[in-house]
Design an enzyme around this catalytic site. Structure first.
Site, short mmCIF file in Angstrom:
data_model
loop_
_atom_site.label_atom_id
_atom_site.label_comp_id
_atom_site.label_asym_id
_atom_site.label_seq_id
_atom_site.Cartn_x
_atom_site.Cartn_y
_atom_site.Cartn_z
N CYS A 6 0.69 2.08 -8.50
CA CYS A 6 -0.48 1.25 -8.76
C CYS A 6 -1.06 1.85 -10.53
O CYS A 6 -1.47 2.83 -10.75
CB CYS A 6 -1.58 1.46 -7.88
SG CYS A 6 -2.55 -0.07 -7.55
N ASP A 141 -5.12 4.96 3.32
CA ASP A 141 -5.65 5.62 2.03
C ASP A 141 -6.84 6.46 2.64
O ASP A 141 -6.99 6.21 3.56
CB ASP A 141 -6.33 4.57 1.06
CG ASP A 141 -6.68 4.95 0.04
OD1 ASP A 141 -6.58 6.71 -0.49
OD2 ASP A 141 -7.50 3.86 -0.90
#
Ligand SMILES: O=C(O)c1ccccc1N[C@@H]1O[C@H](COP(=O)(O)O)[C@@H](O)[C@H]1O
Length: 234
Positions: A6, A141
């Site tokens: 990412c 996360d």
């Protein structure tokens, strides 16, 4: 193992990730040190191979922003990094006839003063996301003080993994495939094997752990991360 790299900000990094075997590359539209415009992301995404997922990372309450970005670009997956908003997800999914791949982030607060209450919120959020058929994958996360995304921080995997297993087990009714599980939050080449052993996720996702500096990948870290994630499931 699905591997997403990412927070790409330039073509060379995204192409290297793909060459090294990444299944997906992400571009951050949320406020971040690695924030991109749609135009910048598009100029990279359209040069990447068709089989690679191109993920736009959003932190917005406006479904039209996501809809417009996804419709007007080569992006193939929308990652929603805000708190889960069922109405927004359903509106978005409906606009794409149920065909848009949506990743919903669920964050585990690492600085909780009341651990039990924070765990209950995490569990409830995960339960709600798993119950939504429009979600393609849930991304775990870490959050600090309610802020998540690109922090480079892990969370207490040994504590969280049993919660995640329990929620998945109770959500499974045999009638549909549940959202896939993607693990993120402070991953790097040295810890991704342990993370995979704890959660047995479908995929892993990394931003900070493969960087030389925010927004710039370190080729050696990138290579080591992808190799370690692949090795962990051999
Ligand atoms: O990467 C960012 O800067 C970011 C900003 C805002 C929302 C999401 C972001 N990235 C996502 O966060 C996870 C975890 O990042 P890290 O590996 O701990 O740095 C990352 O995998 C992205 O999906």
């Amino acid at each position: 193992m699905f591997i997403k790299i990412c927070a790409n900000t330039n073509l060379a990094d995204a192409q290297l990730a793909v060459e090294l075997g990444a299944d997906a590359v992400g571009f951050v539209f949320a406020p971040s040190k690695r924030q991109m415009t749609l135009e910048q992301a598009e100029s990279i995404a359209r040069l990447l191979p068709a089989g690679v997922e191109k993920v736009g990372v959003f932190a917005t309450d406006d479904p039209y922003e996501v809809e417009h970005s996804m419709a007007a670009s080569a992006l193939t997956v929308a990652q929603l990094h805000n708190e889960f908003d069922q109405g927004m997800v359903q509106a978005l999914s409906g606009e794409f006839g149920g065909k848009l791949k949506i990743i919903q982030a669920v964050s585990y607060e690492v600085n909780a003063t009341e651990r039990a209450a924070a765990d209950a919120r995490f569990e409830a959020a995960l339960r709600a996301v798993l119950a939504e058929p429009a979600i393609w994958a849930v991304l775990l996360d870490a959050a600090k003080g309610g802020v998540s995304g690109g922090l480079g921080t892990t969370f207490d995997w040994a504590h969280a993994a049993p919660i995640v297993r329990r929620v998945y087990a109770s959500a499974q009714d045999g009638k549909r495939e549940l959202p896939k599980l993607i693990l993120a939050g402070g991953l790097h080449a040295e810890n991704v094997g342990t993370a995979i052993a704890e959660f047995a996720p479908w995929g892993v996702d990394v931003a900070s752990g493969v960087e030389a500096a925010p927004g710039r990948k370190d080729p050696a870290k990138l290579k080591a991360f992808i190799a370690a994630a692949r090795d962990a499931v051999r």
